[in-house]
Scaffold this motif. Sequence first.
Motif, PDB file in Angstrom:
ATOM      1  N   THR A 184       1.028  -0.977   0.049  1.00 47.77           N
ATOM      2  CA  THR A 184      -0.146  -0.146  -0.001  1.00 47.77           C
ATOM      3  C   THR A 184       1.007   1.279  -0.002  1.00 47.77           C
ATOM      4  OG1 THR A 184      -0.028   0.020   2.431  1.00 47.77           O
ATOM      5  CG2 THR A 184      -1.838  -1.004   1.313  1.00 47.77           C
TER       6      THR A 184
ATOM      7  N   ALA B  13      -4.296   7.750   0.078  1.00 48.08           N
ATOM      8  CA  ALA B  13      -2.965   8.356   0.347  1.00 48.08           C
ATOM      9  C   ALA B  13      -2.779   9.535   0.040  1.00 48.08           C
ATOM     10  CB  ALA B  13      -1.958   7.765  -0.675  1.00 48.08           C
ATOM     11  N   HIS B  14      -1.751  10.341   0.877  1.00 48.67           N
ATOM     12  CA  HIS B  14      -1.661  11.824   0.623  1.00 48.67           C
ATOM     13  C   HIS B  14      -0.745  11.918  -0.758  1.00 48.67           C
ATOM     14  CE1 HIS B  14      -0.123  15.621   1.798  1.00 48.67           C
ATOM     15  NE2 HIS B  14       1.173  15.263   1.346  1.00 48.67           N
TER      16      HIS B  14
ATOM     17  N   GLN C 115      -6.319   4.037  -1.847  1.00 49.11           N
ATOM     18  CA  GLN C 115      -5.522   3.599  -0.646  1.00 49.11           C
ATOM     19  C   GLN C 115      -5.380   4.715   0.271  1.00 49.11           C
ATOM     20  OE1 GLN C 115      -1.812   2.109  -1.782  1.00 49.11           O
ATOM     21  NE2 GLN C 115      -2.556   0.549  -3.127  1.00 49.11           N
TER      22      GLN C 115
ATOM     23  N   ARG D  95       1.159   5.214   1.011  1.00 43.91           N
ATOM     24  CA  ARG D  95       0.649   6.201   2.015  1.00 43.91           C
ATOM     25  C   ARG D  95       0.907   7.576   1.490  1.00 43.91           C
ATOM     26  NH1 ARG D  95       3.991   7.069   5.843  1.00 43.91           N
ATOM     27  NH2 ARG D  95       5.752   5.931   4.679  1.00 43.91           N
ATOM     28  N   LYS D  96       1.890   7.848   0.746  1.00 47.87           N
ATOM     29  CA  LYS D  96       2.557   8.897   0.243  1.00 47.87           C
ATOM     30  C   LYS D  96       2.909   9.042  -1.069  1.00 47.87           C
ATOM     31  CE  LYS D  96       4.759  12.168   2.947  1.00 47.87           C
ATOM     32  NZ  LYS D  96       6.047  12.564   3.751  1.00 47.87           N
TER      33      LYS D  96
ATOM     34  N   ASP E 289       6.411   6.921  -0.721  1.00 45.59           N
ATOM     35  CA  ASP E 289       6.407   5.451  -1.010  1.00 45.59           C
ATOM     36  C   ASP E 289       6.212   5.304  -2.594  1.00 45.59           C
ATOM     37  OD1 ASP E 289       5.450   4.731   1.761  1.00 45.59           O
ATOM     38  OD2 ASP E 289       3.530   5.751   1.342  1.00 45.59           O
TER      39      ASP E 289
END
Length: 142
Positions: A4, A34-35, A32, A6-7, A106
């Motif tokens: 996954t 995510a940012h 997801q 996150r960023k 990520d």
Amino acid sequence: MVETFRKILVPLDGSEHSRRALRYALGLAQAQNAHVALLHCLERIPMLIGGEPRIELEKELVREAEKLLAPFAKKVRQLGIEPALIIKEGQPGEVIVQEAKSGDYDLIVMGSRGLSALQGLFMGSDAHRVLSAAHCPVLLTR
């Protein structure tokens, strides 16, 4: 185990390739939760320019970069995601890799070609530099 994100870092130069990259990044970010950070790289100002003219040129380049990023940021916000807006000076390939690492991203999602496609034929593309040096996965879009 499913990976996954996150960023997600999305370098943008205004090219059609970077626009498509943003669409992919937004799909992943929504799926997801995510940012998303939008990055624009400014070319280095020659050292020959100094003093007040340099300061004014820097301000103008930042204003232009903000204008370039504004419609992209609006698209991200329409999906309920507040993007980070990053403007940095330097060679795009190097800046992207450094920002991805220092910001603990990520994933990098970017176009396979940007506005400087001709330069890429002779010197190696920014996408190639990022693929070679990034600490995280890179998704290149066409």
